[in-house]
Design a protein around this motif. Structure first.
Motif, PDB file in Angstrom:
ATOM      1  N   UNK A 199      -4.236   0.690  -1.572  1.00 49.74           N
ATOM      2  CA  UNK A 199      -4.842   2.021  -1.453  1.00 49.74           C
ATOM      3  C   UNK A 199      -4.875   2.799  -2.780  1.00 49.74           C
ATOM      4  N   UNK A 200      -4.561   2.141  -3.874  1.00 46.63           N
ATOM      5  CA  UNK A 200      -4.582   2.829  -5.159  1.00 46.63           C
ATOM      6  C   UNK A 200      -6.020   3.075  -5.641  1.00 46.63           C
TER       7      UNK A 200
ATOM      8  N   UNK B 268      -8.218   5.420   8.042  1.00 46.48           N
ATOM      9  CA  UNK B 268      -9.322   6.301   7.614  1.00 46.48           C
ATOM     10  C   UNK B 268     -10.654   5.560   7.636  1.00 46.48           C
ATOM     11  N   UNK B 269     -11.732   6.316   7.836  1.00 43.18           N
ATOM     12  CA  UNK B 269     -13.065   5.720   7.891  1.00 43.18           C
ATOM     13  C   UNK B 269     -13.751   5.704   6.525  1.00 43.18           C
ATOM     14  N   UNK B 270     -13.145   6.364   5.533  1.00 45.80           N
ATOM     15  CA  UNK B 270     -13.767   6.422   4.217  1.00 45.80           C
ATOM     16  C   UNK B 270     -12.692   6.387   3.145  1.00 45.80           C
ATOM     17  N   UNK B 271     -13.029   5.801   1.983  1.00 44.07           N
ATOM     18  CA  UNK B 271     -12.022   5.660   0.926  1.00 44.07           C
ATOM     19  C   UNK B 271     -11.645   7.004   0.297  1.00 44.07           C
ATOM     20  N   UNK B 272     -12.388   8.065   0.620  1.00 44.32           N
ATOM     21  CA  UNK B 272     -12.076   9.394   0.083  1.00 44.32           C
ATOM     22  C   UNK B 272     -11.140  10.182   1.008  1.00 44.32           C
ATOM     23  N   UNK B 273     -10.632   9.544   2.063  1.00 45.48           N
ATOM     24  CA  UNK B 273      -9.751  10.234   2.995  1.00 45.48           C
ATOM     25  C   UNK B 273      -8.522  10.797   2.275  1.00 45.48           C
ATOM     26  N   UNK B 274      -8.067  12.000   2.647  1.00 44.91           N
ATOM     27  CA  UNK B 274      -6.884  12.600   2.014  1.00 44.91           C
ATOM     28  C   UNK B 274      -5.580  11.845   2.286  1.00 44.91           C
ATOM     29  N   UNK B 275      -5.604  10.936   3.244  1.00 49.73           N
ATOM     30  CA  UNK B 275      -4.407  10.133   3.512  1.00 49.73           C
ATOM     31  C   UNK B 275      -4.061   9.256   2.313  1.00 49.73           C
ATOM     32  N   UNK B 276      -5.062   8.746   1.631  1.00 47.78           N
ATOM     33  CA  UNK B 276      -4.806   7.846   0.502  1.00 47.78           C
ATOM     34  C   UNK B 276      -4.153   8.546  -0.693  1.00 47.78           C
TER      35      UNK B 276
ATOM     36  N   UNK C 151      -1.932   2.898   9.643  1.00 46.53           N
ATOM     37  CA  UNK C 151      -1.176   2.624   8.421  1.00 46.53           C
ATOM     38  C   UNK C 151       0.218   3.188   8.632  1.00 46.53           C
ATOM     39  N   UNK C 152       1.229   2.358   8.430  1.00 44.30           N
ATOM     40  CA  UNK C 152       2.601   2.831   8.584  1.00 44.30           C
ATOM     41  C   UNK C 152       3.234   3.001   7.208  1.00 44.30           C
ATOM     42  N   UNK C 153       3.764   4.189   6.945  1.00 41.94           N
ATOM     43  CA  UNK C 153       4.425   4.520   5.693  1.00 41.94           C
ATOM     44  C   UNK C 153       5.898   4.785   5.981  1.00 41.94           C
TER      45      UNK C 153
END
Length: 332
Positions: free
Chosen positions: A145-146, A212-220, A244-246
């Motif tokens: 996810x980097x 997330x459905x897009x790579x711009x999601x704030x989760x990343x 995604x488990x963190x």
């Protein structure tokens, strides 16, 4: 070093204070070494005249060589292995980690050679399991996810799959690039995350986010914030089909405060499944739900639990916790 050399008969001599600085010892310890005949001043009665002993530089350097630490301490090894020092002592007692007991600065301590630690990491089952981190590629220092960027077009992308050195990079334009061909397409990491020291506190604080459905999601960017603050050593990231488990070691993160990251803190509070998130005026405190439970067992039962735990490649604490969880689940 404090003060100038004292010269006697064209020979440079050191004072007690200078010797203490060179050997990184206290002045009382220097006097102790004199009494033990480990260090020899040129005049035994010099302190009565000049308020200091005088020492030959070569004698001090010889002692410095003898005092040089002969390896890693159990505490230093514990940090490398990400375990408690008592666990290292157990490895030594079982003969799984080779160590020697030596006199160092007046104390008998266990020391482990660096190569022994390297071999232990390679061969011990617990370390092999611990070392497997599919969200981190050690050879390149890149994370799942980097964020990456094209050096020519400035297009952004993100590492969306990563396992054993293979994976995929997804770009803003919808292109999918094989992980090991990323640089050939001029995509490079936007940031290099520095390694951090191991956190030895027990347990993890666990968060579970929807995919997330897009790579711009704030989760990343939130996950990247943890990479930045803690590095791969203190977190675990697992990507499943639905979430995604963190998992994060108990810690205090200054970067996460209400003024600068209110949305991110809200995300963490919304998606926490284990542990607690506590807001402070200067950051965020993450605490696991692990608590100490003390019980007394017969020696025979304790030894039996040790054997059963060993067969499952678990510590006795992990094995007992597993048994208690299984039994508690039966009565829910």
């Amino acid at each position: 070093m404090s003060g100038e050399f004292i010269v006697v008969n064209d020979e440079q001599l050191l004072t007690t204070k200078q010797v203490a600085e060179i050997l990184n010892l206290s002045i009382p310890t220097i006097y102790k070494y004199i009494k033990e005949k480990r260090l020899h001043p040129i005049y035994e009665d010099s302190w009565q005249i000049d308020e200091t002993h005088l020492f030959k530089k070569e004698d001090v350097e010889e002692l410095k060589g003898k005092l040089k630490k002969p390896g890693l301490t159990t505490g230093e090894v514990a940090k490398q292995l990400q375990v408690h020092p008592t666990t290292v002592a157990t490895y030594i007692k079982k003969g799984e980690l080779k160590a020697t007991k030596q006199l160092y600065k007046g104390r008998n301590l266990y020391f482990i050679k660096e190569e022994e630690v390297v071999n232990f990491k390679r061969s011990h089952p617990k370390q092999q399991k611990r070392r497997k981190k599919d969200f981190y590629h050690k050879a390149t220092g890149l994370y799942l996810f980097q964020t990456v960027k094209n050096k020519q077009t400035f297009e952004l992308g993100r590492i969306m799959k990563l396992s054993n050195g293979s994976g995929e990079v997804w770009t803003e334009s919808g292109e999918i690039i094989v992980f090991d061909q990323m640089q050939q397409h001029n995509f490079f990491a936007v940031e290099n995350f520095l390694e951090k020291s191991y956190i030895t506190k027990r347990g993890y604080v666990i968060f579970r986010f929807p995919i997330p459905k897009h790579i711009a999601s704030p989760i990343f960017p939130l996950i990247e914030l943890f990479y930045r603050a803690l590095s791969y050593r203190n977190i675990r990231v697992t990507k499943r089909e639905q979430h995604i488990q963190l998992e994060v070691k108990p810690c205090f993160i200054k970067e996460l405060n209400e003024d600068s990251h209110p949305y991110e803190i809200n995300l963490l509070q919304k998606h926490i499944i284990k542990g607690s998130v506590i807001k402070r005026h200067n950051g965020l405190l993450l605490e696991s739900d692990m608590e100490v439970l003390t019980i007394n067992l017969s020696s025979s039962l304790k030894n039996r639990l040790k054997e059963l735990a060993k067969h499952q490649d678990l510590t006795m604490e992990e094995y007992v916790r597993k048994l208690i969880q299984m039994k508690a689940s039966e009565h829910q």
